[in-house]
Design an enzyme around this catalytic site. Sequence first.
Site, PDB file in Angstrom:
ATOM      1  N   GLU A  46       0.888  -1.163   0.000  1.00  0.00           N
ATOM      2  CA  GLU A  46       0.000   0.000   0.000  1.00  0.00           C
ATOM      3  C   GLU A  46       0.927   1.214   0.000  1.00  0.00           C
ATOM      4  O   GLU A  46       1.543   1.517   1.020  1.00  0.00           O
ATOM      5  CB  GLU A  46      -0.905  -0.060   1.241  1.00  0.00           C
ATOM      6  CG  GLU A  46      -2.200   0.676   1.054  1.00  0.00           C
ATOM      7  CD  GLU A  46      -2.055   2.150   1.304  1.00  0.00           C
ATOM      8  OE1 GLU A  46      -1.852   2.905   0.322  1.00  0.00           O
ATOM      9  OE2 GLU A  46      -2.134   2.548   2.464  1.00  0.00           O
ATOM     10  N   LEU A  47       1.059   1.848  -1.168  1.00  0.00           N
ATOM     11  CA  LEU A  47       2.076   2.891  -1.318  1.00  0.00           C
ATOM     12  C   LEU A  47       1.417   4.269  -1.400  1.00  0.00           C
ATOM     13  O   LEU A  47       0.324   4.459  -0.890  1.00  0.00           O
ATOM     14  CB  LEU A  47       2.944   2.564  -2.536  1.00  0.00           C
ATOM     15  CG  LEU A  47       3.509   1.134  -2.526  1.00  0.00           C
ATOM     16  CD1 LEU A  47       4.290   0.820  -3.783  1.00  0.00           C
ATOM     17  CD2 LEU A  47       4.353   0.875  -1.284  1.00  0.00           C
ATOM     18  N   CYS A  97      -1.935   8.847   2.405  1.00  0.00           N
ATOM     19  CA  CYS A  97      -1.743   8.369   1.039  1.00  0.00           C
ATOM     20  C   CYS A  97      -2.931   8.749   0.159  1.00  0.00           C
ATOM     21  O   CYS A  97      -2.778   9.034  -1.017  1.00  0.00           O
ATOM     22  CB  CYS A  97      -1.529   6.866   1.030  1.00  0.00           C
ATOM     23  SG  CYS A  97      -2.704   5.978   2.039  1.00  0.00           S
ATOM     24  N   GLU A 116       4.402  12.894  -5.302  1.00  0.00           N
ATOM     25  CA  GLU A 116       3.402  13.004  -4.242  1.00  0.00           C
ATOM     26  C   GLU A 116       3.773  14.146  -3.289  1.00  0.00           C
ATOM     27  O   GLU A 116       4.906  14.224  -2.811  1.00  0.00           O
ATOM     28  CB  GLU A 116       3.376  11.677  -3.472  1.00  0.00           C
ATOM     29  CG  GLU A 116       2.380  11.655  -2.350  1.00  0.00           C
ATOM     30  CD  GLU A 116       2.325  10.298  -1.649  1.00  0.00           C
ATOM     31  OE1 GLU A 116       3.305   9.536  -1.731  1.00  0.00           O
ATOM     32  OE2 GLU A 116       1.297  10.020  -1.015  1.00  0.00           O
TER      33      GLU A 116
HETATM   34  P1  NDP Z   1       9.024   4.924   4.202  1.00  0.00           P
HETATM   35  O1  NDP Z   1       8.477   4.157   3.083  1.00  0.00           O
HETATM   36  O2  NDP Z   1      10.473   5.216   4.193  1.00  0.00           O
HETATM   37  O3  NDP Z   1       8.667   4.147   5.560  1.00  0.00           O
HETATM   38  C1  NDP Z   1       7.607   3.238   5.713  1.00  0.00           C
HETATM   39  C2  NDP Z   1       8.124   1.982   6.421  1.00  0.00           C
HETATM   40  O4  NDP Z   1       9.033   1.296   5.558  1.00  0.00           O
HETATM   41  C3  NDP Z   1       8.922   2.285   7.684  1.00  0.00           C
HETATM   42  O5  NDP Z   1       8.731   1.270   8.633  1.00  0.00           O
HETATM   43  C4  NDP Z   1      10.351   2.286   7.176  1.00  0.00           C
HETATM   44  O6  NDP Z   1      11.293   2.061   8.168  1.00  0.00           O
HETATM   45  C5  NDP Z   1      10.308   1.157   6.181  1.00  0.00           C
HETATM   46  N1  NDP Z   1      11.323   1.210   5.144  1.00  0.00           N
HETATM   47  C6  NDP Z   1      11.883   2.308   4.577  1.00  0.00           C
HETATM   48  N2  NDP Z   1      12.762   1.929   3.613  1.00  0.00           N
HETATM   49  C7  NDP Z   1      12.746   0.586   3.583  1.00  0.00           C
HETATM   50  C8  NDP Z   1      13.444  -0.380   2.806  1.00  0.00           C
HETATM   51  N3  NDP Z   1      14.315  -0.044   1.864  1.00  0.00           N
HETATM   52  N4  NDP Z   1      13.201  -1.688   3.038  1.00  0.00           N
HETATM   53  C9  NDP Z   1      12.321  -2.052   3.977  1.00  0.00           C
HETATM   54  N5  NDP Z   1      11.632  -1.182   4.750  1.00  0.00           N
HETATM   55  C10 NDP Z   1      11.840   0.120   4.547  1.00  0.00           C
HETATM   56  O7  NDP Z   1       8.238   6.220   4.359  1.00  0.00           O
HETATM   57  P2  NDP Z   1       8.703   7.574   5.040  1.00  0.00           P
HETATM   58  O8  NDP Z   1       8.243   7.462   6.398  1.00  0.00           O
HETATM   59  O9  NDP Z   1      10.121   7.884   4.945  1.00  0.00           O
HETATM   60  O10 NDP Z   1       7.920   8.609   4.132  1.00  0.00           O
HETATM   61  C11 NDP Z   1       8.421   8.935   2.849  1.00  0.00           C
HETATM   62  C12 NDP Z   1       7.331   8.946   1.818  1.00  0.00           C
HETATM   63  O11 NDP Z   1       6.631   7.696   1.823  1.00  0.00           O
HETATM   64  C13 NDP Z   1       6.244   9.950   2.046  1.00  0.00           C
HETATM   65  O12 NDP Z   1       6.619  11.194   1.568  1.00  0.00           O
HETATM   66  C14 NDP Z   1       5.108   9.323   1.269  1.00  0.00           C
HETATM   67  O13 NDP Z   1       5.261   9.589  -0.084  1.00  0.00           O
HETATM   68  C15 NDP Z   1       5.288   7.868   1.473  1.00  0.00           C
HETATM   69  N6  NDP Z   1       4.455   7.325   2.534  1.00  0.00           N
HETATM   70  C16 NDP Z   1       3.262   6.784   2.201  1.00  0.00           C
HETATM   71  C17 NDP Z   1       2.463   6.295   3.184  1.00  0.00           C
HETATM   72  C18 NDP Z   1       1.147   5.722   2.880  1.00  0.00           C
HETATM   73  O14 NDP Z   1       0.259   5.802   3.713  1.00  0.00           O
HETATM   74  N7  NDP Z   1       0.974   5.088   1.747  1.00  0.00           N
HETATM   75  C19 NDP Z   1       2.831   6.331   4.584  1.00  0.00           C
HETATM   76  C20 NDP Z   1       4.119   6.925   4.833  1.00  0.00           C
HETATM   77  C21 NDP Z   1       4.889   7.376   3.813  1.00  0.00           C
HETATM   78  P3  NDP Z   1      12.084   3.304   8.850  1.00  0.00           P
HETATM   79  O15 NDP Z   1      11.070   4.174   9.464  1.00  0.00           O
HETATM   80  O16 NDP Z   1      12.955   2.605   9.859  1.00  0.00           O
HETATM   81  O17 NDP Z   1      12.851   3.955   7.738  1.00  0.00           O
END
Ligand code: NDP
Length: 455
Positions: free
Chosen positions: A230-231, A263, A360
């Site tokens: 879910e991105l 999102c 986004e």
């Molecule tokens: P991330 O995608 O970085 O974080 C979401 C989760 O994934 C966290 O638990 C994070 O861990 C983990 N993660 C990050 N990178 C990796 C990786 N390479 N492999 C495995 N797990 C990983 O989101 P951010 O919090 O940094 O937000 C950045 C952008 O993500 C936002 O600007 C938005 O575009 C999008 N986003 C979308 C969301 C949605 O509801 N669909 C929710 C949040 C973000 P850790 O915190 O330890 O880095």
Amino acid sequence: MTTYRTQNPSTGKVVRSWDSLDPREVGTAIDTAEEAFTSWRRTSVEERAGVLARTAHLFEQRAEELAGIAASEMGKPVSQGIAEAQLVAQIFDYYAQRADELMADEVLPDQGANSSRVEKQPLGVLLGVMPWNFPYYQLARFIAPNLLLGNTLLLKPASICAASALEMEKLLDQAGLPKGVHQTLLVDSSQIADIIADPRVRGVSLTGSEGAGASVAAAAGKHLKKVVLELGGSDPLIVLGGDIDAVASTAARARLSNAGQACNSPKRMIVVDEFYDTFVDKLSAALSAAVVGDPQDGATDVGPMSSTDARDELMELVDDAVGHGAHVLVGGHPREGAGAFMEATVLTDVTRDMRAWSEELFGPVAVVFRAADVDEAVALANETDFGLSGSVWSDDLELAEATARRLDVGMAYVNEHGTSLAGLPFGGVGRSGFGRELGDYGVDEFVNKRLVRVS
Ligand code: NDP
């Protein structure tokens, strides 16, 4: 290695930090989850539903306290945190109430045997990788249906949201969930690929950015594991008519909810020519009037963003757009002083050469586009690689529904935007990910639909 820390985004102060687990501790957690699976999968549906129902009750009872934790970790205004905790209660309750129906065998029509049925069997140990923006709701979407199925769970919260995840684990314990069935895993994202590779882990669900989704999907693909993603989204809100005042104020509320960090927030507002000027005026007025401030204060509409880094990334997109000729009608700046506050912002005249066109905007920034007619509005709405949700607004329900059906999204709404309820499926297409959470569809992902045929 300290990778988890709660840093209050209103003040910048670090409140608490945690060391992440080392590989040996991760191995122990997977052992525990695997062992718990052997007994959890054999519990009755009634027993599992009981745990879910008690969890729902605890979320309802403790909503205020849970909202306080979220406010101090990621800046969500308490009124919105309470609403989130109540929605989580509804999600757990939904799966508790529907347990028998959802878990019942499906009897297939006679096909030359005594009986053919499909039964739902759990897959085993699952990994959930979750973000910070809805620190209870995102987790609940993964936890509730999968506990009902009989899977056991390892949950990696975002590194800024350990406290809320640990509190949720406590509530599940209090609800009587057996030890080891759900564990919070404080690990660095660099450890995720190894966890996915572990043969005992059978599937992974991630909510977050496209980058994180792509690396998790790559690891899952390499090891042939089921994955749900879910991105992000860049959801369109199309205005074709109706009470423009009311539509603009609802659109403003939707855009500013959670400081715009959702999102499925309406990030692109597309208005037909006739109503464009009125809509932009009303939207600008509503965004200017929003109270930006302390998330612990009940009067606050918009809290800080999750971190100053997140705000700086958003400002890069705004500055890039302005540098290429976009206009800021309202806001457009970080708020002076401590904390990750950002002014509510309206951007117009965004064009294809700007990053804001295709990326986004994860914060309180609304981009408004003018469309000559319905066809141009739909074309603009679909001109994105994302495909999460979209909405169409008009008094002409026939036109609005026909237009909504032209959107390349996982969720299309008429005269509302982004509603998420326990019983409604949630998920997108394209770069917004794949798979569905919530509703009856929530138990269709990490499940072995086993055919049993007796001749
Ligand atoms: P991330 O995608 O970085 O974080 C979401 C989760 O994934 C966290 O638990 C994070 O861990 C983990 N993660 C990050 N990178 C990796 C990786 N390479 N492999 C495995 N797990 C990983 O989101 P951010 O919090 O940094 O937000 C950045 C952008 O993500 C936002 O600007 C938005 O575009 C999008 N986003 C979308 C969301 C949605 O509801 N669909 C929710 C949040 C973000 P850790 O915190 O330890 O880095």
